[in-house]
Scaffold this motif. Structure first.
Motif, PDB file in Angstrom:
ATOM      1  N   GLU A 138       2.789   0.408   8.967  1.00  0.00           N
ATOM      2  CA  GLU A 138       1.356   0.185   8.739  1.00  0.00           C
ATOM      3  C   GLU A 138       1.119  -0.984   7.794  1.00  0.00           C
ATOM      4  O   GLU A 138       0.183  -1.769   7.977  1.00  0.00           O
ATOM      5  N   ASP A 186       0.748   4.541   0.069  1.00  0.00           N
ATOM      6  CA  ASP A 186       0.791   5.692   0.973  1.00  0.00           C
ATOM      7  C   ASP A 186       0.611   5.327   2.434  1.00  0.00           C
ATOM      8  O   ASP A 186       0.353   6.187   3.266  1.00  0.00           O
ATOM      9  N   MET A 187       0.796   4.050   2.740  1.00  0.00           N
ATOM     10  CA  MET A 187       0.924   3.683   4.150  1.00  0.00           C
ATOM     11  C   MET A 187       2.412   3.510   4.450  1.00  0.00           C
ATOM     12  O   MET A 187       3.201   3.201   3.554  1.00  0.00           O
ATOM     13  N   PHE A 210       0.858  -1.180   0.000  1.00  0.00           N
ATOM     14  CA  PHE A 210       0.000   0.000   0.000  1.00  0.00           C
ATOM     15  C   PHE A 210       0.895   1.230   0.000  1.00  0.00           C
ATOM     16  O   PHE A 210       1.541   1.543   1.007  1.00  0.00           O
TER      17      PHE A 210
END
Ligand code: ATP
Ligand code: MG
Lengths: 293, 238
Positions: B95, B90-91, B88
């Motif tokens: 995260e 933009d994590m 992911f």
């Protein structure tokens, strides 16, 4: 215009903007998850208005408000299940058309059930009481709206960034399949998103109609469109963006009316939309225009 | 542990898998090799429930998991490192690891496992605050592997983990695959890099256009003349 009148208009504008913002967040969240412009969102807001009229006829306000909010959430979730979920893997245009269909359905259903004549929106005495702050005087709801909006936006941002369900929402908004192989149930996340969006629309509806005094079957369409514009202005997908977009529209509109251009106040919204799309299509806080993979 | 019987999958009428059967014994590394479009990814995607099988069985510990939703299958202990990493972007790194443990509720154990992943991939520890989208390709692959491990899988499936990586990083990834396997995780590995895959694996299957055409131990397949010609880029001795 004296300073006092200026401040008074600012307050009115921020308050109107706050109600817009709450509805705009519903557009922005649903778009973030499903890449769907939920055209029925404004009409859900109108239905919430009617719900309040009927519930407040039988219950005191502190029972009526929770009933209205829960009812709005349930209707929002049911709309998603019946009209959008079956089309989730269909081309995006199909689901948009379905949303327009739901919008027309709600408007016509309301006309059929409640007639097209406006109905008086009941007064909740606490919200209508007039308060005086220095030179400013306004009803409690006018002061309450922007504060409540900002508090809710803060809570939403915290939820999305700090909680597990928020993390799941961010994952689903980026990549369905990968979210699925993390064990996330897409359907639950989508339902949750609609629940939150509908809840805010329900709150927005109480704040908005308390100041406007009547509801008719088309009360949702123009505010709905404006709030959609607010979401685009702020950068669709961004919750703080939707709030700022709502405030800009609310303040802009209020000042146009105050300056005597009330006939242009609706056009203002759409001029702003066009300018924004030409200058910065991703909106003030928008992410880069990444198509969904 | 995993047994595929007569699995058939099609996409809108076009057959992608045409009656394949194979087996992944517990504790082993099994590899599936084959040309582009042979149906390797489709096999993994149908095991984890992302695509529905037309017919056939997928037995996981002797229960048929065909038709179960993906979250149930993941909950049963199967994880997938998807083709193209799919972290992911933009994590943060942290995260991404946490979301790998989405179905778990044992908070303290999760923290220990994060430390365990960091010990396998020290590079991820250094960059735990960084957005995954800004990692290099190799680092993203490590993150994708770490993320899959965070669900504490019993069976880990990997779809072309070496794709697009420099030879030295490929070596690193493969040595980590062996290490994870030594820790008790069964591995089903898909590879274009047949040479590395067959060296690492206990068993191999060759998939071509929706059929299993050959199988054997990794060593046997490495020696096989046809495989040498088709997948290892060595001339067939006439
Ligand atoms: N979503 C889809 N819709 C239609 N056809 C698909 C879909 N996914 C895969 N296919 C087709 O199924 C066949 C097998 O694809 P698959 O992705 O399993 O191949 P692969 O062996 O993983 O190839 P590669 O090594 O290139 O990753 C291909 O012919 C492909 O075009
Ligand atoms: Mg593939």
């Amino acid at each position: 215009m004296s300073l006092a009148t200026f401040l008074q208009h600012c307050l009115t504008g921020i308050s109107l903007g706050g109600a817009y913002a709450l509805i705009a967040i519903g557009y922005t969240m649903v778009y973030g998850i499903l890449r769907l412009i939920n055209f029925a969102h404004g009409d859900l807001f109108m239905i919430a208005g009617y719900l309040m009229i009927f519930t407040l006829a039988d219950f005191p306000w502190y029972i009526a408000i929770p009933i209205v909010l829960i009812g709005t959430v349930v209707i929002g979730i049911v709309i998603e299940r019946l009209a959008y979920k079956p089309l989730r893997s269909a081309p995006r245009m199909s689901i948009m058309i379905s949303a327009i269909g739901v919008s027309l359905l709600l408007q016509n259903l309301a006309t059929y059930l409640f007639t097209a004549l406006p109905r008086g929106y009941p007064e909740i005495p606490y919200l209508k009481r007039i308060y005086q702050f220095g030179p400013l005087s306004a009803s409690f709801v006018t002061f309450l709206t922007p504060i409540l909006t900002m508090a809710l936006v803060f809570l939403m941002v915290m939820m999305i960034n700090k909680t597990k369900i928020g993390m799941a929402m961010r994952a689903v908004s980026k990549d369905y399949e990968t979210a699925e192989i993390m064990g996330i149930k897409i359907n639950s996340v989508v339902s949750f998103t609609f629940a939150i969006g509908s809840l805010l629309a329900g709150i927005g509806s109480i704040l908005y109609f308390t100041d406007r005094m009547s509801v008719n079957p088309f009360s949702g369409s123009l505010p709905g469109l404006k709030c959609f514009v607010a979401a685009v202005l702020g950068g669709i997908g961004s919750i703080p963006g939707a709030m700022i977009g709502g405030f800009i529209l609310g303040i802009g509109e209020t000042f146009l009316v105050a300056l005597g251009f009330s006939t242009f106040s609706d056009a203002f919204t759409f001029i702003l939309l066009i300018v924004m799309l030409l200058v910065k299509p991703t909106g003030l806080f928008g992410e880069k225009a990444t198509e969904k993979v | 542990m995993l047994k595929i019987n007569h699995l058939k999958v099609s996409y809108g009428g076009i057959k992608a898998l045409n009656d394949i059967s194979f087996e992944v014994p517990a504790g082993k590394i099994v590899t599936l090799i084959g040309a582009n479009g042979a149906g390797k990814s489709t096999t993994l995607r149908s095991i984890i429930g992302l695509v529905k099988a037309d017919s056939g069985e997928i037995l996981y510990n002797d229960t048929n998991i065909v038709g179960l939703p993906t979250n149930k299958i993941v909950g049963e202990g199967i994880a997938l490192v998807p083709e193209g990493r799919r972290t992911f972007p933009d994590m943060t790194v942290l995260e991404n690891l946490k979301i790998g443990a989405y179905l778990r509720t044992d908070k303290t154990q999760i923290q220990e496992d994060i430390d365990w992943i960091y010990s396998i991939f020290p590079r991820l520890k250094e960059r735990h605050w960084q957005q995954a989208g800004t990692l290099s390709g190799g680092e993203q692959q490590m993150l994708a592997v770490g993320r899959a491990l965070m669900s504490r899988p019993k069976l880990m499936m990997m779809d072309e983990p070496s794709l697009g990586l420099a030879p030295i990083v490929v070596q690193e990834i493969f040595s980590i695959i062996r290490k994870i396997n030594n820790d008790g995780v069964t591995i089903l590995l898909i590879e274009q890099n047949a040479n590395m895959a067959l060296r690492t694996a206990d068993f191999g299957y060759v998939l071509s256009t929706g059929h299993i055409t050959m199988y054997g131990t990794g060593k046997e397949l490495l020696e096989n003349e046809e495989i040498k010609a088709a997948y290892l880029g060595k001339k067939k001795k006439m």
